[in-house]
Design a protein around this motif. Structure first.
Motif, PDB file in Angstrom:
ATOM      1  N   ASP A  77     -46.458 -11.030 -22.703  1.00  0.00           N
ATOM      2  CA  ASP A  77     -47.367 -10.151 -23.432  1.00  0.00           C
ATOM      3  C   ASP A  77     -47.194 -10.292 -24.938  1.00  0.00           C
ATOM      4  OD1 ASP A  77     -44.857  -9.054 -23.677  1.00  0.00           O
ATOM      5  OD2 ASP A  77     -45.445  -7.021 -23.132  1.00  0.00           O
ATOM      6  N   HIS A  78     -46.627 -11.411 -25.353  1.00  0.00           N
ATOM      7  CA  HIS A  78     -46.354 -11.594 -26.779  1.00  0.00           C
ATOM      8  C   HIS A  78     -46.457 -13.064 -27.155  1.00  0.00           C
ATOM      9  CE1 HIS A  78     -42.427 -13.236 -25.679  1.00  0.00           C
ATOM     10  NE2 HIS A  78     -42.275 -12.192 -24.870  1.00  0.00           N
ATOM     11  N   LEU A  79     -46.609 -13.297 -28.460  1.00  0.00           N
ATOM     12  CA  LEU A  79     -46.535 -14.641 -29.014  1.00  0.00           C
ATOM     13  C   LEU A  79     -45.077 -15.021 -29.189  1.00  0.00           C
ATOM     14  CD1 LEU A  79     -49.052 -14.213 -31.980  1.00  0.00           C
ATOM     15  CD2 LEU A  79     -49.543 -15.252 -29.767  1.00  0.00           C
ATOM     16  N   TYR A  80     -44.800 -16.322 -29.151  1.00  0.00           N
ATOM     17  CA  TYR A  80     -43.517 -16.850 -29.599  1.00  0.00           C
ATOM     18  C   TYR A  80     -43.762 -17.487 -30.965  1.00  0.00           C
ATOM     19  CZ  TYR A  80     -41.661 -16.848 -24.760  1.00  0.00           C
ATOM     20  OH  TYR A  80     -41.224 -16.514 -23.500  1.00  0.00           O
ATOM     21  N   LEU A  81     -43.161 -16.949 -32.013  1.00  0.00           N
ATOM     22  CA  LEU A  81     -43.197 -17.597 -33.318  1.00  0.00           C
ATOM     23  C   LEU A  81     -41.962 -18.497 -33.359  1.00  0.00           C
ATOM     24  CD1 LEU A  81     -44.261 -14.624 -35.628  1.00  0.00           C
ATOM     25  CD2 LEU A  81     -45.687 -16.223 -34.324  1.00  0.00           C
ATOM     26  N   THR A  82     -42.132 -19.746 -32.942  1.00  0.00           N
ATOM     27  CA  THR A  82     -41.003 -20.663 -32.792  1.00  0.00           C
ATOM     28  C   THR A  82     -40.580 -21.174 -34.165  1.00  0.00           C
ATOM     29  OG1 THR A  82     -41.831 -21.255 -30.614  1.00  0.00           O
ATOM     30  CG2 THR A  82     -40.180 -22.707 -31.592  1.00  0.00           C
ATOM     31  N   LEU A  83     -39.288 -21.084 -34.430  1.00  0.00           N
ATOM     32  CA  LEU A  83     -38.762 -21.315 -35.771  1.00  0.00           C
ATOM     33  C   LEU A  83     -38.487 -22.787 -36.042  1.00  0.00           C
ATOM     34  CD1 LEU A  83     -36.240 -18.338 -35.750  1.00  0.00           C
ATOM     35  CD2 LEU A  83     -38.606 -18.342 -36.579  1.00  0.00           C
ATOM     36  N   ALA A  84     -38.635 -23.166 -37.302  1.00  0.00           N
ATOM     37  CA  ALA A  84     -38.243 -24.504 -37.743  1.00  0.00           C
ATOM     38  C   ALA A  84     -36.749 -24.688 -37.499  1.00  0.00           C
ATOM     39  CB  ALA A  84     -38.579 -24.684 -39.216  1.00  0.00           C
ATOM     40  N   ARG A  85     -36.324 -25.948 -37.390  1.00  0.00           N
ATOM     41  CA  ARG A  85     -34.922 -26.236 -37.068  1.00  0.00           C
ATOM     42  C   ARG A  85     -34.266 -27.059 -38.167  1.00  0.00           C
ATOM     43  NH1 ARG A  85     -37.524 -25.366 -32.480  1.00  0.00           N
ATOM     44  NH2 ARG A  85     -36.442 -24.800 -30.582  1.00  0.00           N
ATOM     45  N   ILE A  86     -32.960 -26.888 -38.266  1.00  0.00           N
ATOM     46  CA  ILE A  86     -32.118 -27.721 -39.125  1.00  0.00           C
ATOM     47  C   ILE A  86     -31.059 -28.333 -38.219  1.00  0.00           C
ATOM     48  CG2 ILE A  86     -30.513 -27.776 -41.071  1.00  0.00           C
ATOM     49  CD1 ILE A  86     -31.973 -25.332 -42.197  1.00  0.00           C
ATOM     50  N   ASP A  87     -31.053 -29.658 -38.110  1.00  0.00           N
ATOM     51  CA  ASP A  87     -30.123 -30.355 -37.213  1.00  0.00           C
ATOM     52  C   ASP A  87     -30.180 -29.797 -35.793  1.00  0.00           C
ATOM     53  OD1 ASP A  87     -29.255 -32.021 -39.303  1.00  0.00           O
ATOM     54  OD2 ASP A  87     -27.738 -30.547 -39.914  1.00  0.00           O
ATOM     55  N   GLY A  88     -31.385 -29.475 -35.332  1.00  0.00           N
ATOM     56  CA  GLY A  88     -31.572 -29.004 -33.969  1.00  0.00           C
ATOM     57  C   GLY A  88     -31.313 -27.528 -33.745  1.00  0.00           C
TER      58      GLY A  88
END
Length: 199
Positions: A77-88
């Motif tokens: 019931d929600h969005l996933y605001l997927t975060l940028a990564r640093i070294d995975g």
């Protein structure tokens, strides 16, 4: 009530994660737990004017209805605001209030697999609508202080192969648009994205 019309628009400064972002709201608002009566009436036009995380901190937005067993066996019931990564590893990013909000509940969850604690907040931008953030790894000082006064309602449960100790705190805190909410990301359980839902 009408939903904002510029969601997903490619016009600069508009759309879900633009500098003047708006967020879609459901015509079924109030069906879960009923509408809030302790906040302001809903205005015409957009309720949200600030992106909760900056575009530079965002990798991708996963839409409503994602499946993610074993914890999400029904469409989300929600969005996933997927975060940028640093070294995975997901960046640790600041999360801000997308509009003028009244925070009504804070939940803490401590995971047995790591011992780390995450937070969720439930809020109302106005009387007819509610929303929430999930998987915050820290809270802004005003929100954190609210969990230290009085006792929360606590329980433990098992999901996704581990035990989670959860406490809920009823609060009444007002945040201005752009005010700090906390942080998301970093190493830990389910830190790859910020959950963002409205209803």
């Amino acid at each position: 009530p009408r939903a904002p019309s510029n969601v997903g628009d490619d016009t600069p400064g508009t759309g879900l994660l633009g500098r003047a972002a708006t967020v879609p709201v459901s015509p079924l608002a109030g069906c879960v737990g009923g509408p809030s009566t302790s906040v302001a009436p809903c205005p015409e036009g957009p309720l949200f004017s600030v992106a909760p995380i900056t575009a530079a901190d965002l990798w991708v937005v996963a839409p409503l209805g994602q499946l993610n067993p074993t914890s999400h066996v029904f469409p989300t019931d929600h969005l996933y605001l997927t975060l940028a990564r640093i070294d995975g590893v997901p960046k640790i990013v600041n999360v801000t209030s997308p509009g003028a909000l009244k925070v009504t509940e804070i939940t803490s969850q401590t995971f047995s697999s790591t011992g780390l604690t995450q937070y969720a907040i439930r809020f109302s931008p106005c009387a007819k609508y509610q929303g929430f953030f999930g998987h915050l790894v820290s809270l802004a000082p005003a929100l954190d202080a609210a969990t230290k006064h009085g006792s929360g309602k606590c329980e433990s449960y098992k999901t996704g192969g581990q035990t989670i100790a959860s406490c809920r705190f009823a609060v009444a805190l007002v945040l201005a648009a752009g005010a700090p909410v906390g942080t998301a990301g970093g190493k830990g359980d389910n830190t790859y994205s910020l959950d963002f839902g409205t209803f």
